[in-house]
Design a protein around this motif. Structure first.
Motif, PDB file in Angstrom:
ATOM      1  N   SER A 170       0.816  -1.208   0.000  1.00 54.43           N
ATOM      2  CA  SER A 170       0.000   0.000   0.000  1.00 54.43           C
ATOM      3  C   SER A 170       0.852   1.261   0.000  1.00 54.43           C
ATOM      4  O   SER A 170       1.971   1.295   0.516  1.00 54.43           O
ATOM      5  CB  SER A 170      -0.927   0.016   1.220  1.00 54.43           C
ATOM      6  OG  SER A 170      -0.170   0.032   2.420  1.00 54.43           O
ATOM      7  N   LEU A 171       0.299   2.283  -0.615  1.00 50.12           N
ATOM      8  CA  LEU A 171       0.848   3.630  -0.551  1.00 50.12           C
ATOM      9  C   LEU A 171      -0.327   4.517  -0.169  1.00 50.12           C
ATOM     10  O   LEU A 171      -1.168   4.860  -0.999  1.00 50.12           O
ATOM     11  CB  LEU A 171       1.448   4.041  -1.900  1.00 50.12           C
ATOM     12  CG  LEU A 171       2.217   5.359  -1.908  1.00 50.12           C
ATOM     13  CD1 LEU A 171       3.422   5.302  -0.960  1.00 50.12           C
ATOM     14  CD2 LEU A 171       2.670   5.710  -3.313  1.00 50.12           C
ATOM     15  N   MET A 172      -0.408   4.850   1.115  1.00 51.64           N
ATOM     16  CA  MET A 172      -1.602   5.458   1.677  1.00 51.64           C
ATOM     17  C   MET A 172      -1.381   6.927   2.027  1.00 51.64           C
ATOM     18  O   MET A 172      -0.353   7.291   2.601  1.00 51.64           O
ATOM     19  CB  MET A 172      -2.028   4.712   2.944  1.00 51.64           C
ATOM     20  CG  MET A 172      -2.305   3.232   2.739  1.00 51.64           C
ATOM     21  SD  MET A 172      -3.718   2.914   1.669  1.00 51.64           S
ATOM     22  CE  MET A 172      -5.036   3.596   2.665  1.00 51.64           C
ATOM     23  N   LYS A 173      -2.361   7.728   1.686  1.00 52.85           N
ATOM     24  CA  LYS A 173      -2.369   9.134   2.083  1.00 52.85           C
ATOM     25  C   LYS A 173      -3.764   9.472   2.559  1.00 52.85           C
ATOM     26  O   LYS A 173      -4.730   9.358   1.812  1.00 52.85           O
ATOM     27  CB  LYS A 173      -1.968  10.035   0.919  1.00 52.85           C
ATOM     28  CG  LYS A 173      -1.742  11.493   1.326  1.00 52.85           C
ATOM     29  CD  LYS A 173      -1.198  12.295   0.151  1.00 52.85           C
ATOM     30  CE  LYS A 173      -0.814  13.706   0.589  1.00 52.85           C
ATOM     31  NZ  LYS A 173      -1.964  14.485   1.102  1.00 52.85           N
ATOM     32  N   GLY A 174      -3.860   9.832   3.829  1.00 50.14           N
ATOM     33  CA  GLY A 174      -5.159  10.098   4.418  1.00 50.14           C
ATOM     34  C   GLY A 174      -5.765  11.404   3.936  1.00 50.14           C
ATOM     35  O   GLY A 174      -5.147  12.174   3.200  1.00 50.14           O
TER      36      GLY A 174
ATOM     37  N   ALA B 229       2.684  13.583   3.135  1.00 49.89           N
ATOM     38  CA  ALA B 229       3.325  12.578   2.284  1.00 49.89           C
ATOM     39  C   ALA B 229       2.684  11.224   2.548  1.00 49.89           C
ATOM     40  O   ALA B 229       2.310  10.912   3.686  1.00 49.89           O
ATOM     41  CB  ALA B 229       4.824  12.509   2.566  1.00 49.89           C
ATOM     42  N   PRO B 230       2.539  10.375   1.529  1.00 50.77           N
ATOM     43  CA  PRO B 230       1.972   9.043   1.734  1.00 50.77           C
ATOM     44  C   PRO B 230       2.970   8.128   2.424  1.00 50.77           C
ATOM     45  O   PRO B 230       4.179   8.400   2.429  1.00 50.77           O
ATOM     46  CB  PRO B 230       1.683   8.558   0.310  1.00 50.77           C
ATOM     47  CG  PRO B 230       2.695   9.258  -0.532  1.00 50.77           C
ATOM     48  CD  PRO B 230       2.889  10.610   0.105  1.00 50.77           C
ATOM     49  N   ASP B 231       2.462   7.044   2.997  1.00 49.51           N
ATOM     50  CA  ASP B 231       3.364   6.066   3.622  1.00 49.51           C
ATOM     51  C   ASP B 231       3.195   4.705   2.977  1.00 49.51           C
ATOM     52  O   ASP B 231       2.106   4.332   2.548  1.00 49.51           O
ATOM     53  CB  ASP B 231       3.154   5.995   5.142  1.00 49.51           C
ATOM     54  CG  ASP B 231       1.797   5.421   5.520  1.00 49.51           C
ATOM     55  OD1 ASP B 231       1.706   4.194   5.727  1.00 49.51           O
ATOM     56  OD2 ASP B 231       0.826   6.192   5.624  1.00 49.51           O
ATOM     57  N   ILE B 232       4.304   3.990   2.903  1.00 54.36           N
ATOM     58  CA  ILE B 232       4.349   2.668   2.285  1.00 54.36           C
ATOM     59  C   ILE B 232       4.076   1.596   3.334  1.00 54.36           C
ATOM     60  O   ILE B 232       4.505   1.715   4.493  1.00 54.36           O
ATOM     61  CB  ILE B 232       5.719   2.423   1.600  1.00 54.36           C
ATOM     62  CG1 ILE B 232       5.714   1.159   0.749  1.00 54.36           C
ATOM     63  CG2 ILE B 232       6.856   2.433   2.605  1.00 54.36           C
ATOM     64  CD1 ILE B 232       5.043   1.296  -0.571  1.00 54.36           C
TER      65      ILE B 232
ATOM     66  N   LEU C 185       6.882   8.254   3.338  1.00 56.06           N
ATOM     67  CA  LEU C 185       7.185   7.904   4.720  1.00 56.06           C
ATOM     68  C   LEU C 185       7.011   6.404   4.922  1.00 56.06           C
ATOM     69  O   LEU C 185       6.365   5.728   4.122  1.00 56.06           O
ATOM     70  CB  LEU C 185       6.250   8.659   5.669  1.00 56.06           C
ATOM     71  CG  LEU C 185       6.326  10.180   5.626  1.00 56.06           C
ATOM     72  CD1 LEU C 185       5.101  10.792   6.309  1.00 56.06           C
ATOM     73  CD2 LEU C 185       7.607  10.674   6.284  1.00 56.06           C
ATOM     74  N   GLY C 186       7.582   5.898   6.002  1.00 54.36           N
ATOM     75  CA  GLY C 186       7.396   4.508   6.383  1.00 54.36           C
ATOM     76  C   GLY C 186       7.294   4.406   7.889  1.00 54.36           C
ATOM     77  O   GLY C 186       8.027   5.110   8.605  1.00 54.36           O
ATOM     78  N   PHE C 187       6.398   3.593   8.392  1.00 56.39           N
ATOM     79  CA  PHE C 187       6.208   3.412   9.829  1.00 56.39           C
ATOM     80  C   PHE C 187       6.179   1.928  10.170  1.00 56.39           C
ATOM     81  O   PHE C 187       5.656   1.123   9.402  1.00 56.39           O
ATOM     82  CB  PHE C 187       4.893   4.042  10.294  1.00 56.39           C
ATOM     83  CG  PHE C 187       4.702   5.475   9.894  1.00 56.39           C
ATOM     84  CD1 PHE C 187       5.416   6.484  10.524  1.00 56.39           C
ATOM     85  CD2 PHE C 187       3.805   5.812   8.892  1.00 56.39           C
ATOM     86  CE1 PHE C 187       5.240   7.814  10.158  1.00 56.39           C
ATOM     87  CE2 PHE C 187       3.617   7.131   8.514  1.00 56.39           C
ATOM     88  CZ  PHE C 187       4.342   8.139   9.145  1.00 56.39           C
TER      89      PHE C 187
ATOM     90  N   VAL D  47      10.030   5.719  12.617  1.00 57.69           N
ATOM     91  CA  VAL D  47       9.668   6.559  11.477  1.00 57.69           C
ATOM     92  C   VAL D  47      10.797   6.537  10.452  1.00 57.69           C
ATOM     93  O   VAL D  47      11.970   6.713  10.799  1.00 57.69           O
ATOM     94  CB  VAL D  47       9.392   8.008  11.926  1.00 57.69           C
ATOM     95  CG1 VAL D  47       9.024   8.876  10.734  1.00 57.69           C
ATOM     96  CG2 VAL D  47       8.285   8.039  12.972  1.00 57.69           C
ATOM     97  N   TYR D  48      10.430   6.342   9.183  1.00 53.43           N
ATOM     98  CA  TYR D  48      11.390   6.324   8.083  1.00 53.43           C
ATOM     99  C   TYR D  48      10.943   7.319   7.012  1.00 53.43           C
ATOM    100  O   TYR D  48       9.752   7.629   6.889  1.00 53.43           O
ATOM    101  CB  TYR D  48      11.487   4.921   7.468  1.00 53.43           C
ATOM    102  CG  TYR D  48      12.160   3.915   8.360  1.00 53.43           C
ATOM    103  CD1 TYR D  48      13.486   3.553   8.150  1.00 53.43           C
ATOM    104  CD2 TYR D  48      11.476   3.342   9.423  1.00 53.43           C
ATOM    105  CE1 TYR D  48      14.111   2.622   8.975  1.00 53.43           C
ATOM    106  CE2 TYR D  48      12.092   2.416  10.256  1.00 53.43           C
ATOM    107  CZ  TYR D  48      13.412   2.069  10.021  1.00 53.43           C
ATOM    108  OH  TYR D  48      14.034   1.159  10.859  1.00 53.43           O
TER     109      TYR D  48
END
Length: 204
Positions: free
Chosen positions: A100-104, A112-115, A150-152, A187-188
């Motif tokens: 997923s590449l999610m952006k709320g 920025a979206p997160d992977i 971003l990555g979490f 957080v990445y």
């Protein structure tokens, strides 16, 4: 929200071993797969219980949430399918996970979206999460103009941390993120992104 664009059922981002494709509202096999994937012990342990325990609930989720993300961003949650051979088509391939590449939606969203990714337990440890994430990010940068990512992951989730590092994200520290209810998260971010993550809406 534009209604002129719709996710094609034949669309695929091919990688060496995988196809990355859109979820389809009218595909019961995909709904059944989502129930199977999201009710594995591994998924519940890392992401919690989604409550999607029937194909009907999964189909409603695809229609009301997944498709909405596609229309808003042209990205979101994608099905990851394993090719039986290098030249296999999407139709010939077998679902094994989600990338997923999610952006709320504003105002409760990062800029920025997160992977993200999850693979069936029996298929984990084979590099599929890394391959799918890399394939999706390359497509998003090339075709959708996504520049920041971003990555979490959990602060003690070494397996997910390795994937984020392999796809080129840089560790930016551990934070108790409000968007995750104050959970202690690592957080990445892309190395070229600002060192001050408040720019992207990230704060403790």
């Amino acid at each position: 929200m534009s209604t002129e664009w719709a996710p094609s059922p034949t669309f695929s981002i091919p990688t060496d071993r995988l196809h990355i494709s859109y979820f389809q509202v009218d595909n019961p096999k995909q709904s059944e797969f989502l129930v199977r994937l999201w009710n594995t012990e591994d998924f519940i342990k890392s992401c919690g219980n989604t409550g999607l325990d029937t194909p009907e609930k999964a189909a409603a989720f695809i229609k009301n949430r997944v498709q909405k993300d596609y229309l808003r961003n042209k990205h979101g949650q994608f099905l990851v399918s394993l090719k039986p051979h290098p030249d296999a088509s999407l139709a010939e391939s077998r679902p094994i996970g989600v990338v997923s590449l999610m952006k709320g939606e504003p105002p409760n969203a990062y800029s920025a979206p997160d992977i993200g990714y999850t693979i069936l337990p029996e298929e984990s440890g084979k590099g599929y999460a890394t391959e799918a994430s890399s394939g999706l990010l390359e497509y998003a940068r090339r075709e959708l103009g996504v520049k920041d990512v971003l990555g979490f992951c959990g602060h003690d989730d070494a397996r997910s941390a390795r994937v984020l590092q392999k796809i080129g994200l840089q560790f930016r520290g551990n934070r108790k993120l409000r968007v995750f209810g104050g959970a202690h998260s690592a957080v990445y971010a892309w190395p070229e992104m600002s060192q001050d993550l408040i720019v992207y809406g990230i704060d403790d």
